[in-house]
Design an enzyme around this catalytic site. Structure first.
Site, PDB file in Angstrom:
ATOM      1  CG  ASN A 157      -7.937   4.667  -1.125  1.00  0.00           C
ATOM      2  OD1 ASN A 157      -8.428   5.522  -1.606  1.00  0.00           O
ATOM      3  ND2 ASN A 157      -7.760   4.568   0.044  1.00  0.00           N
ATOM      4  CD1 TRP A 158      -7.562   4.999  -8.091  1.00  0.00           C
ATOM      5  CD2 TRP A 158      -9.071   6.229  -8.831  1.00  0.00           C
ATOM      6  NE1 TRP A 158      -8.153   4.078  -9.058  1.00  0.00           N
ATOM      7  CE2 TRP A 158      -9.007   4.964  -9.502  1.00  0.00           C
ATOM      8  CE3 TRP A 158      -9.811   7.079  -9.328  1.00  0.00           C
ATOM      9  CZ2 TRP A 158      -9.782   4.971 -10.934  1.00  0.00           C
ATOM     10  CZ3 TRP A 158     -10.725   7.248 -10.287  1.00  0.00           C
ATOM     11  CH2 TRP A 158     -10.690   5.944 -11.344  1.00  0.00           C
ATOM     12  CE  LYS A 159      -4.023   4.981  -0.182  1.00  0.00           C
ATOM     13  NZ  LYS A 159      -2.907   4.514   0.869  1.00  0.00           N
TER      14      LYS A 159
ATOM     15  CG  HIS B 179      -7.370   4.625   4.407  1.00  0.00           C
ATOM     16  ND1 HIS B 179      -6.224   4.970   4.631  1.00  0.00           N
ATOM     17  CD2 HIS B 179      -7.251   3.596   3.415  1.00  0.00           C
ATOM     18  CE1 HIS B 179      -5.321   4.423   3.844  1.00  0.00           C
ATOM     19  NE2 HIS B 179      -6.145   3.547   3.163  1.00  0.00           N
TER      20      HIS B 179
ATOM     21  CD  GLU C   3      -3.277   6.817   3.396  1.00  0.00           C
ATOM     22  OE1 GLU C   3      -4.077   7.247   2.579  1.00  0.00           O
ATOM     23  OE2 GLU C   3      -2.408   5.990   3.018  1.00  0.00           O
TER      24      GLU C   3
ATOM     25  CD  GLU D 191      -6.289  -0.531   3.633  1.00  0.00           C
ATOM     26  OE1 GLU D 191      -5.943  -0.811   2.438  1.00  0.00           O
ATOM     27  OE2 GLU D 191      -6.375   0.876   3.983  1.00  0.00           O
TER      28      GLU D 191
ATOM     29  N   GLY E  24       1.832   1.491   1.080  1.00  0.00           N
ATOM     30  CA  GLY E  24       2.760   2.357   0.394  1.00  0.00           C
ATOM     31  C   GLY E  24       4.191   2.093   0.684  1.00  0.00           C
TER      32      GLY E  24
ATOM     33  CB  SER F 150       2.677  -3.314  -0.107  1.00  0.00           C
ATOM     34  OG  SER F 150       3.252  -2.074   0.085  1.00  0.00           O
TER      35      SER F 150
HETATM   36  P1  13P Z   1      -0.932   0.553  -1.208  1.00  0.00           P
HETATM   37  O1  13P Z   1      -1.322  -0.377  -2.012  1.00  0.00           O
HETATM   38  O2  13P Z   1      -0.348   1.839  -2.119  1.00  0.00           O
HETATM   39  O3  13P Z   1      -0.071   0.091  -0.226  1.00  0.00           O
HETATM   40  O4  13P Z   1      -2.102   1.373  -0.224  1.00  0.00           O
HETATM   41  C1  13P Z   1      -3.341   0.593   0.284  1.00  0.00           C
HETATM   42  C2  13P Z   1      -4.049   1.273   0.906  1.00  0.00           C
HETATM   43  O5  13P Z   1      -3.944   2.162   1.757  1.00  0.00           O
HETATM   44  C3  13P Z   1      -5.491   1.191   0.351  1.00  0.00           C
HETATM   45  O6  13P Z   1      -6.443   1.974   1.022  1.00  0.00           O
END
Ligand code: 13P
Length: 263
Positions: A10-12, A94, A96, A171, A177, A216
């Site tokens: 997931n590149w966000k 997600h 976020e 998640e 993160g 992570s």
């Molecule tokens: P990280 O791998 O940066 O912790 O992010 C996980 C994530 O939110 C994937 O959707």
């Protein structure tokens, strides 16, 4: 039952067009991974370019789709548009999106339904905050998040021939993160609970569904996590931004069998 692992990135809100193109070249040069499903979720403006550039063994997905079919929703992307741009998978819910955009679990389920109806494999995301975990509310929170999406996951499983079946991502918000991944024991316990909830909805649904872990994940912990029977792959943020790092995780997840990408 052994389910085919999924390694998803997931590149966000990261990477520019030239970086997406270079990423695709790096994957193509590494050769196909056939023992795991590979999916990348670019920022929506690059969906079309990523879908065209990626080798055939890499699927591309939308990070989000709108809950409505179309209409006056400035800045949003409809499921049919994402599909038209080459996405064959779509994230729904997600954390976020839940946190920054106030998405409810009912809305998340409608997004997953739109994605499925448009011909994509929805990945329903669930996860608790650190406060909820410390209060002992993890399972109740996850059950609440999952409940409205059970029907669409069941439908996705029934249509497994066309899409990629039922896919769920656990998640934990506190692991995203932060570098503080859930331990394999903690993640496996939650995955087992989620699988039980799916099986309680319909016997066999939990056995068939692929449940990914996110938070992570990196080359250092992916093998241990994937060795747990209820962990079927990953949704990776930071460690998916660099193709070399993502390829390392693919290779470790694919094991030493034939077809493993060899960066
Ligand atoms: P990280 O791998 O940066 O912790 O992010 C996980 C994530 O939110 C994937 O959707």
């Amino acid at each position: 039952m052994k389910r085919k692992p999924v390694v998803a990135g997931n590149w966000k809100m990261n990477l520019l067009a030239r970086e997406v193109a270079a990423y695709a070249e790096a994957l193509a040069a590494a050769g196909p991974a056939t023992t795991v499903d590979i999916v990348l979720f670019p920022t929506p403006v690059y969906l079309d370019g990523a879908a065209r550039a990626m080798p055939t063994w890499v699927s591309v997905g939308a990070q989000d789709v709108h809950a409505e079919e179309k209409g006056a929703y400035t800045g949003d992307v409809a499921a049919a548009q994402a599909r038209d741009a080459g996405a064959t998978w779509a994230l729904a819910g997600h954390s976020e999106r839940r946190q920054c955009h106030g998405e409810s679990s009912a809305e998340v389920a409608r997004k997953a339904e739109r994605a499925l109806a448009a011909g994509m494999t929805p990945v329903v995301c669930v996860g608790e905050t650190i406060e909820q975990r410390e209060q002992g509310e993890t399972e109740a929170v996850l059950d609440d998040q999952l409940a409205p999406a059970l029907a669409v996951l069941d439908t996705a499983d029934a249509g497994a021939g066309a899409g990629a079946g039922a896919v769920l991502a656990y998640e934990p918000v506190w692991a995203i993160g932060t570098g503080l991944s859930a331990s394999p024991e903690v993640a496996a316990a939650v995955h087992s609970h989620l699988r039980g909830a799916l099986n309680a909805h319909r016997a066999g649904l939990g056995d068939a569904a692929r449940i990914l872990y996110g938070g992570s994940v990196g080359a250092e912990n992916c093998r241990d996590l994937l060795s747990r029977p209820d962990i079927d792959g990953f949704l990776i943020g930071g460690a998916s931004l660099d193709p070399a790092s993502f390829l390392r995780i693919i290779r470790l997840s694919a094991g030493s069998g034939s077809g493993a990408a060899a960066p």
